[in-house]
Design a protein around this motif. Sequence first.
Motif, PDB file in Angstrom:
ATOM      1  N   VAL A 134       0.273  -1.930   9.344  1.00  0.00           N
ATOM      2  CA  VAL A 134      -0.328  -1.154  10.428  1.00  0.00           C
ATOM      3  C   VAL A 134      -0.702   0.224   9.893  1.00  0.00           C
ATOM      4  CG1 VAL A 134       0.086  -0.058  12.663  1.00  0.00           C
ATOM      5  CG2 VAL A 134       0.906  -2.376  12.243  1.00  0.00           C
ATOM      6  N   THR A 135      -1.950   0.622  10.117  1.00  0.00           N
ATOM      7  CA  THR A 135      -2.395   1.958   9.708  1.00  0.00           C
ATOM      8  C   THR A 135      -2.652   2.876  10.898  1.00  0.00           C
ATOM      9  OG1 THR A 135      -4.672   1.139   9.626  1.00  0.00           O
ATOM     10  CG2 THR A 135      -3.404   1.099   7.567  1.00  0.00           C
ATOM     11  N   SER A 136      -2.838   2.312  12.085  1.00  0.00           N
ATOM     12  CA  SER A 136      -3.008   3.116  13.295  1.00  0.00           C
ATOM     13  C   SER A 136      -2.443   2.344  14.476  1.00  0.00           C
ATOM     14  CB  SER A 136      -4.488   3.453  13.541  1.00  0.00           C
ATOM     15  OG  SER A 136      -5.243   2.272  13.735  1.00  0.00           O
ATOM     16  N   ILE A 137      -1.847   3.080  15.407  1.00  0.00           N
ATOM     17  CA  ILE A 137      -1.200   2.469  16.558  1.00  0.00           C
ATOM     18  C   ILE A 137      -2.187   2.383  17.705  1.00  0.00           C
ATOM     19  CG2 ILE A 137       0.699   2.689  18.214  1.00  0.00           C
ATOM     20  CD1 ILE A 137       2.251   4.188  16.055  1.00  0.00           C
ATOM     21  N   GLY A 138      -2.247   1.213  18.341  1.00  0.00           N
ATOM     22  CA  GLY A 138      -3.194   0.992  19.426  1.00  0.00           C
ATOM     23  C   GLY A 138      -2.925   1.898  20.618  1.00  0.00           C
ATOM     24  N   THR A 139      -4.007   2.306  21.274  1.00  0.00           N
ATOM     25  CA  THR A 139      -3.900   3.186  22.452  1.00  0.00           C
ATOM     26  C   THR A 139      -4.501   2.560  23.703  1.00  0.00           C
ATOM     27  OG1 THR A 139      -5.977   4.284  21.853  1.00  0.00           O
ATOM     28  CG2 THR A 139      -3.932   5.267  21.035  1.00  0.00           C
ATOM     29  N   ALA A 140      -5.018   1.354  23.603  1.00  0.00           N
ATOM     30  CA  ALA A 140      -5.616   0.703  24.771  1.00  0.00           C
ATOM     31  C   ALA A 140      -4.510   0.149  25.671  1.00  0.00           C
ATOM     32  CB  ALA A 140      -6.554  -0.411  24.335  1.00  0.00           C
TER      33      ALA A 140
ATOM     34  N   PRO B 279       0.830  -1.209   0.000  1.00  0.00           N
ATOM     35  CA  PRO B 279       0.000   0.000   0.000  1.00  0.00           C
ATOM     36  C   PRO B 279       0.867   1.264   0.000  1.00  0.00           C
ATOM     37  CG  PRO B 279      -0.646  -1.549   1.731  1.00  0.00           C
ATOM     38  CD  PRO B 279       0.688  -1.987   1.224  1.00  0.00           C
ATOM     39  N   ALA B 280       0.206   2.380  -0.253  1.00  0.00           N
ATOM     40  CA  ALA B 280       0.906   3.671  -0.257  1.00  0.00           C
ATOM     41  C   ALA B 280       0.694   4.422   1.043  1.00  0.00           C
ATOM     42  CB  ALA B 280       0.422   4.509  -1.436  1.00  0.00           C
ATOM     43  N   SER B 281       0.109   3.800   2.039  1.00  0.00           N
ATOM     44  CA  SER B 281      -0.132   4.451   3.323  1.00  0.00           C
ATOM     45  C   SER B 281       0.159   3.471   4.441  1.00  0.00           C
ATOM     46  CB  SER B 281      -1.584   4.942   3.418  1.00  0.00           C
ATOM     47  OG  SER B 281      -2.475   3.836   3.337  1.00  0.00           O
ATOM     48  N   GLY B 282       0.282   4.008   5.645  1.00  0.00           N
ATOM     49  CA  GLY B 282       0.571   3.167   6.801  1.00  0.00           C
ATOM     50  C   GLY B 282       2.044   2.795   6.878  1.00  0.00           C
ATOM     51  N   GLU B 283       2.316   1.680   7.531  1.00  0.00           N
ATOM     52  CA  GLU B 283       3.702   1.236   7.702  1.00  0.00           C
ATOM     53  C   GLU B 283       3.710  -0.274   7.947  1.00  0.00           C
ATOM     54  OE1 GLU B 283       4.371   3.969  10.791  1.00  0.00           O
ATOM     55  OE2 GLU B 283       3.927   2.570  12.429  1.00  0.00           O
ATOM     56  N   LEU B 284       4.884  -0.875   7.736  1.00  0.00           N
ATOM     57  CA  LEU B 284       5.074  -2.288   7.997  1.00  0.00           C
ATOM     58  C   LEU B 284       5.730  -2.467   9.360  1.00  0.00           C
ATOM     59  CD1 LEU B 284       6.321  -3.641   4.543  1.00  0.00           C
ATOM     60  CD2 LEU B 284       3.975  -3.482   5.420  1.00  0.00           C
ATOM     61  N   TRP B 285       5.236  -3.461  10.103  1.00  0.00           N
ATOM     62  CA  TRP B 285       5.770  -3.762  11.442  1.00  0.00           C
ATOM     63  C   TRP B 285       6.223  -5.211  11.501  1.00  0.00           C
ATOM     64  CZ3 TRP B 285       3.107  -1.810  16.495  1.00  0.00           C
ATOM     65  CH2 TRP B 285       3.090  -0.409  16.523  1.00  0.00           C
ATOM     66  N   ASN B 286       7.316  -5.440  12.209  1.00  0.00           N
ATOM     67  CA  ASN B 286       7.703  -6.782  12.623  1.00  0.00           C
ATOM     68  C   ASN B 286       8.106  -6.695  14.085  1.00  0.00           C
ATOM     69  OD1 ASN B 286       9.546  -9.267  12.991  1.00  0.00           O
ATOM     70  ND2 ASN B 286       8.573  -9.612  10.993  1.00  0.00           N
TER      71      ASN B 286
ATOM     72  N   ASP C  79       1.940   9.642   5.507  1.00  0.00           N
ATOM     73  CA  ASP C  79       0.983   9.634   6.612  1.00  0.00           C
ATOM     74  C   ASP C  79       1.237   8.486   7.590  1.00  0.00           C
ATOM     75  OD1 ASP C  79       0.319   7.606   4.898  1.00  0.00           O
ATOM     76  OD2 ASP C  79      -1.854   7.880   5.107  1.00  0.00           O
ATOM     77  N   ALA C  80       2.396   7.853   7.521  1.00  0.00           N
ATOM     78  CA  ALA C  80       2.692   6.733   8.422  1.00  0.00           C
ATOM     79  C   ALA C  80       2.649   7.209   9.867  1.00  0.00           C
ATOM     80  CB  ALA C  80       4.069   6.154   8.104  1.00  0.00           C
ATOM     81  N   PRO C  81       1.897   6.532  10.736  1.00  0.00           N
ATOM     82  CA  PRO C  81       1.808   6.973  12.138  1.00  0.00           C
ATOM     83  C   PRO C  81       3.165   6.878  12.831  1.00  0.00           C
ATOM     84  CG  PRO C  81       0.807   4.800  11.866  1.00  0.00           C
ATOM     85  CD  PRO C  81       1.120   5.304  10.492  1.00  0.00           C
TER      86      PRO C  81
END
Length: 773
Positions: free
Chosen positions: A172-178, A66-73, A95-97
Motif C-alpha cells: 500500500v502506498t496511499s490510504i483510500g479516502t472514499a 520496496p523502500a516506500s509505502g507499507e505492507l498490509w494484511n 514516507d509510509a502513510p
Amino acid sequence: MLRLGLRLTLRSGREAFVRLAVTTAAVAVGVALLLGVLAEFHAFQAQSNQPCWACTSGDPVPATLPASGELWNNSVDFYQGQTLTRLDVAALGADAPVLPGISKLPVAGQFYASPALAALLRTVPADELGDRFPGTMIGTIGQAGLTGPGQLAVYIGSTPTALNAIDGTTWVTSIGTAPASEVFTPFFRYAFGIGVLAVLFPMLVLISTATRLAASRREERFAALRLVGGTPADIRMIAAVESVVSAFFGAVVGVVIWLLVQPLVAGGALIGTQYFSSTVTPAAWEYAAIVIGVPVIALIAALVSLRRVQISPLGVSRRTTPKRPTFWRLIVLALGVAVYLYGLSVTSHQSIGAATYPGLLLTMVGLVVAGPWFTWATARLFGSVSRGAAPLLASRRLADNPKAAFRSVTGLVLAVFLGTMVGALVPAVNSTEASPTNGALSNVLLDQVGMSGPAATRLLGGLSAIGGASVYPFYTAGLPAAGTGGGGSGPGRPAGKGGSGGGVAGNASNRSGGGVQIGPGKALAGGVTVVSCAVMRELAVLGQCAPGVAAVQTQDGSMFGDNPLYNTQPFVGASNDPYHGSLAGLPLQAVLVRVNSPATLERVRTYLAVNAPPQVAAGQGQSPTPPRTFGETLQIRTQRADTLENLVYAAVALTLIVAGCSLAVAVGGGLVDRKRPFTLLRVSGTGVGVLSAVVLLEAAVPLAAATVLAAGIAYGTSVLAFVRLAPAGTAIPQLGHDYYALMGAGLVIAFGVIAVTLPLLRRMTLPGNVRFE
C-alpha cells in the motif's frame, strides 16, 4: 393590536394560561421528536460518508521489498457476535502513510486498539481475546479511524519480512479516502425518509390541533370583539399573536428538551451501530427552520380556523353542519396501492425494494385523505346498530364532523400502518433465512484450517484440551502429498509463505506440497471432503451416512460457505460413496467445534486465531473468512432486516407518542368547547357515566375505524410483497409478539389519555357551573 394580542395571550386569566401551557407542551414534544429523527439521519449520513481506510486496494508485493509505502494484511475476526477489524501493518520507509486515528504507525511488538476493544482487553481473560494480538497496546484509535464508538478494531505492528510471509499481504502506498460502497445505504436512507414522514405528519397534526385548542370558545370571543367594533384585520392579528407565541415557546422548549436528551440518543444504536455523539445533531439551519417554521404552521392553522368569524361577526352563531366527506377521497388511497403494486412488480430478489417506496408514501397520504370518509361511514354504521343515549350522541357528533374526529387519530393510523407492515414482513423474511441447520448448530463453530501432518494433530489435540469443546474434524482426500508442516509462528498469525505452516489452504506456489485454496462454498479442486460417520451422527442435521459405513466422501462444499440468498443444506446422504482408507494421514480441511458457553467459544476462537488463522491467497483481493458459529452466520444474514425493523419500530413508537399527545389535546379541547352543553345535560338528569361514555366512544369509533383500515391495507400489501419475493411454498407471514405488544401499548396509551380527561369532565359539569359568563 399586537399589544392587545400579547395581553390576551399572556395575561387574560387561567383559561388562557392553561391553553398557552398545553399548546406549548404539545408543540415541544413534537419538535423534540422531529429533531431526534433529523439528528439520527445526520449521524447516519456522517457515517455513510466517512472515508473507508479498510477499503484500500493494495498491490501485490514485489519480489524485492520496496523502500516506500507499507505492507498490509487486512482481516476480520469475531468476538461475542461482533465483527473485529484487524490490520497488520509494517512500514517500508519513512514516507509510509499513517493510518487514520493514530499519530504514528506501530512497530513490531506494538498495537493500537479502538476504545471499545481496549476496554474488553482490560476485562476479558487473555485466552478469550487478548492472546490474539501479539505485543503491547501503546494507544487507542481515534474517531477518524472508526465508524462508531463501539467498533472493535486493532492496528498491529509487524516487521516487513514477517508480514510479507503471510498470505494475502499487499503493498500500500496511499490510504483510500472514499466512503465504503454499501448496497444497503440507499435502503436505510429511504427508511429514514419514511421515518421522518411518519413523525412529521402526526407532528403537523399535533401542532394544528394544539393551536386550535378550545377553538369554539375562541371563536365566540373573537366574534364578540367583531361586534364591538373589531375589524377582520384586528381579529387576524390577535389570533396570529396567540398562535405564534404559543408555537414559538413550544419550538424553543422542544429544542431545549432535545439538547437535554441528545446524549441519551447518541448512546443508542438505532440501526445496529452506535454513532459518535458529535454527529448525532441536526444542522444549524434545521434548528432555525424549525424555530421559524413551527410558528408559521401554527399561524396558518389559526387563520384557517377563523373562517366563520371573518365572514361576519354572526358567523359563529350561524354554524351549519360541515359538508359530508365524499367517496372521492378514496382515489388517493387507491392510487397509492396501485403505484405500490407496480413497484412491487418490478422489484426483484436482488433489489432493495426502492421501487415500492413511492407507492408506500402515497398510500400513507391516501390513508390520511380517506380517513374522514371511513370515520363517517363507521359512525353511521355504529349509530344504526347500537342502542342507548351515549352511542346516539357520539355517532351523531362523529357523523356531523368526521374530519375533526379523524384528525385526532391521524398519527395512530400511520403508526398502525407502518407497524403492521414491518411486523408482518421482517419476521417472515428472517424465518426464511433461519434454516434447521442454523438453528441446530447455533453453538457450533466452523473453521477452514488447511493443515496436515503434525500441525493438524497438534491443532486437534489443543482444541480437544479446551474444556467444554467437542471437536469434529473434516479431511481432504485425493490431493498430492502435502508438506508435514509445523505449528504457528507466534501469537495471532500463521507461519509465513513457504514456511512451516504447511497444509492445503495456502497458495499452491507458496506451499511445498502444492495444495490448493479452499474457496467459499466449493469443494477442493482435485480432492474430496472426507468425514467420519461417527462425526455425522453428532451433527445429524448435516446429513447421515448409509448404514454400516464408517466414513464417506463428498464433493458438496455447501457447508464451507454461506450465501445469504440460500439456506445451508445437509451435504451428506445415503448416496455418498464410502471412504475405506485411514483418516489419520489425511490433510485436515476444516474443524467444527461445539461449545458449551460463550467463554468457551472465545477460547476456541482465540486458540484458532493463534494456531490456525484464516488465510487467503495473495492477490485474490478478498478477506479471509474468520471462524464463526452457524448462529453468528444467521445473525449476519438477518441483521439488516432486524435493523430495518428497529428503525421503523422506533418511528412507530415516536408516532404513537405524538399521536397520544394529539389525542390528549383534541379530547381536552373538545371538553372545553362543550362545557356548556355537557353541563346542561347533566343538570337535566344525564349521568356522568353517560357523558364519559360519549367521550370514550367519540375517540374509540374513529380509532377503531382507522386501526382496521390501516392494519388491513398494511397486512395485505405485506402479504403481496412476500408472495412476490419469497420462495415458492413459503408460509404466509404472521404477525409476531413484538407487533401485538407495540400496537397494544399504543392503544393502551390512547385510551389512557382519554381516561385521564374524564375527571376533568366531572369537575367541568358540576351543577354550580351552569352559569358560564
